[in-house]
Design an enzyme around this catalytic site. Sequence first.
Site, PDB file in Angstrom:
ATOM      1  N   SER A  90      26.768  14.993 -33.432  1.00 44.09           N
ATOM      2  CA  SER A  90      27.764  14.883 -34.476  1.00 44.09           C
ATOM      3  C   SER A  90      27.826  13.451 -34.982  1.00 44.09           C
ATOM      4  CB  SER A  90      29.126  15.316 -33.960  1.00 44.09           C
ATOM      5  OG  SER A  90      29.590  14.380 -33.012  1.00 44.09           O
ATOM      6  N   LYS A  91      28.592  13.285 -36.004  1.00 43.16           N
ATOM      7  CA  LYS A  91      28.638  12.035 -36.725  1.00 43.16           C
ATOM      8  C   LYS A  91      28.901  10.820 -35.835  1.00 43.16           C
ATOM      9  CE  LYS A  91      31.185   9.615 -40.249  1.00 43.16           C
ATOM     10  NZ  LYS A  91      32.352   9.541 -41.101  1.00 43.16           N
ATOM     11  N   ARG A  92      29.825  10.949 -34.919  1.00 43.51           N
ATOM     12  CA  ARG A  92      30.221   9.798 -34.113  1.00 43.51           C
ATOM     13  C   ARG A  92      29.170   9.350 -33.099  1.00 43.51           C
ATOM     14  NH1 ARG A  92      33.915   8.165 -36.600  1.00 43.51           N
ATOM     15  NH2 ARG A  92      35.839   9.251 -37.099  1.00 43.51           N
ATOM     16  N   ASP A  93      28.276  10.283 -32.738  1.00 41.85           N
ATOM     17  CA  ASP A  93      27.343   9.989 -31.660  1.00 41.85           C
ATOM     18  C   ASP A  93      26.478   8.773 -31.916  1.00 41.85           C
ATOM     19  OD1 ASP A  93      28.192  12.128 -30.160  1.00 41.85           O
ATOM     20  OD2 ASP A  93      26.913  13.514 -31.262  1.00 41.85           O
ATOM     21  N   PHE A 116      22.254   9.428 -39.264  1.00 35.52           N
ATOM     22  CA  PHE A 116      22.090   9.693 -40.686  1.00 35.52           C
ATOM     23  C   PHE A 116      20.788   9.123 -41.216  1.00 35.52           C
ATOM     24  CE2 PHE A 116      26.833   9.297 -40.271  1.00 35.52           C
ATOM     25  CZ  PHE A 116      27.049  10.666 -40.298  1.00 35.52           C
TER      26      PHE A 116
END
Length: 512
Positions: free
Chosen positions: A266-269, A278
């Site tokens: 997920s984004k925070r990882d 990303f």
Amino acid sequence: MPDRKVRVRFAPSPTGPLHIGGVRTALYNYLFAKKHDGDFILRIEDTDKNRYVPGAESYILETFDWCGLPFDEGIIEGGEYGPYRQSERKGVYEQYAVKLVEEGKAYYAFDTPEALEEMRKQQESSGSSLTGYNHQSRKEMRNSLTLPPEAVEQLLDEEAHYVIRIKIPEDEEIHVRDEIRQDLVFQSSTLDDKVIFKSDRLPTYHLANVVDDYLMKITHVIRGEEWLPSLPLHVLLYTFLGWEEDMPAFAHLPLILKPTGKGKLSKRDGEKMGFPVFPLEWMDPETGEVSSGYKQEGYFPEAFINLLVMLGWNPGTAQEIFSLDEMVEAFSLDRVGRSGARFDPDKARWFNHQYLAKKDDQELANEYARILRDKKIEAEPSYIEKVVGLIKERADFVRDFWDQSFFFFQAPQEYDQKIVKKRWKQDSPEILKDLFPILEKTAPWERDVLEKNVKAFIEYKELGMGRVMIPVRLCLVGSGMGPDLFTIMEMIGREGTLDRIKKGIHEIPGEN
RNA sequence: GGCCCGUUCGUCUAGCCAGGUCAGGACGCCAGGUUUUCAUCCUGGUAACAGGGGUUCGAAUCCCCUACGGGCUACCA
């Protein structure tokens, strides 16, 4: 559907930046399309206006631009099945939802959020294993199944807030096929009556995706595994709409997992694990928070694509490095794995290293020149190119070049104490002073001549290479690293070489 | 909780569908070699069939159960 032209779509929702799992899904779609001489289509699924994030759409476009995966049809390219943004297709969905209602395959529901909440609570407290708005609970709710026709008419006329729900058959087996997982069977009794048309008069994903895939003549739906649970619903929709003949084949890709622990990426990882999630850098428009991207981290797009393709797919051979063309040639859905893949940052760097080592020196020199310019370092392009040729195999990224080659541009500012302690002997200054006249006299100042003269000196003095060369390296480089020393000497010139040796003799403390 | 998917070296994976291989490769790690050094590079090594039952002469491969992991469970996609 065998002789239809292959058409696949990548259908992101513009709710933020894509992460690498999304890019991989798009990549597999692209490869599959090109492998079969088909079309690769971009469709923006923006039916939830509440979740729209400005900039997300252009981020998606820029990502595929950078990756080198062009769409055949899409919001920029256009195409005969447009528009390709669902928000611009508003008008097309309602008729299908209404048609389903008329045929008794869907129904209007007028329940308030409070009523739905109440229903959930009751189901929970009764411990019933079937939850949700389903073939049981719908009998107790306010909908066109329970209300008298006149009441329904009236509510519709009043434009009361209503949704359209699919009417799931009570007890049927729904057979579906996934290209990766083969044949699956779902019991309709465990499914719920999903909303297919919202009170804002926009479809939900389920309806929009089925209608658009049909209208756009999509032949293969290749998407993430998170969609597998809704596959029976989608299949039912195709059947209810009378489109089973045109139903696409489905393939659900395994998820990309966190590198440590469990769960999907997920984004925070990224920030925590020290690698980007990303493709491109992203700034959250609300918080201003910046997340790093592969591009900005120094990955080449070819390397990025290559490492992604290997996460969940393999060619069945030992080959790991693939050009895009080679990937297209080798790709097939039946070699996609079934289990989730954990992302390995070490292997990711290795991929970039492979591409870096193969890159053209001149191209790399151009990139390196920008870094040097930022450091206010002047150098001839041909010189930079030569440096790059000498050190590129020692690096994973262009940004590593400076650490590997600063000594080609400036004298070392400090000396590696470990090497000093170990290799800078008491007689080192003396040896270097003796070497000095040899270097002063060496002409022409060329690598091979230097090697010949220095080796002759070493032999004459009966010293051994290490006794002489390592102290010299310490003076020229500041540590024990770097490429061939005679080449370094030639490159930095006689004056540079002698100055650095002089400096070293004075500044390196002779503790031993 | 319910429904669904999955499980081979630390990681990515081959092998599974058409049972019989010392379970193969890559990254990482370790060792050796090369080198004036570090790195690259080369060679070698380390290390896995989640567990239990079946079926079979024989199971990583087929079947069942268990465990564990994951996904979904919104008028999100």
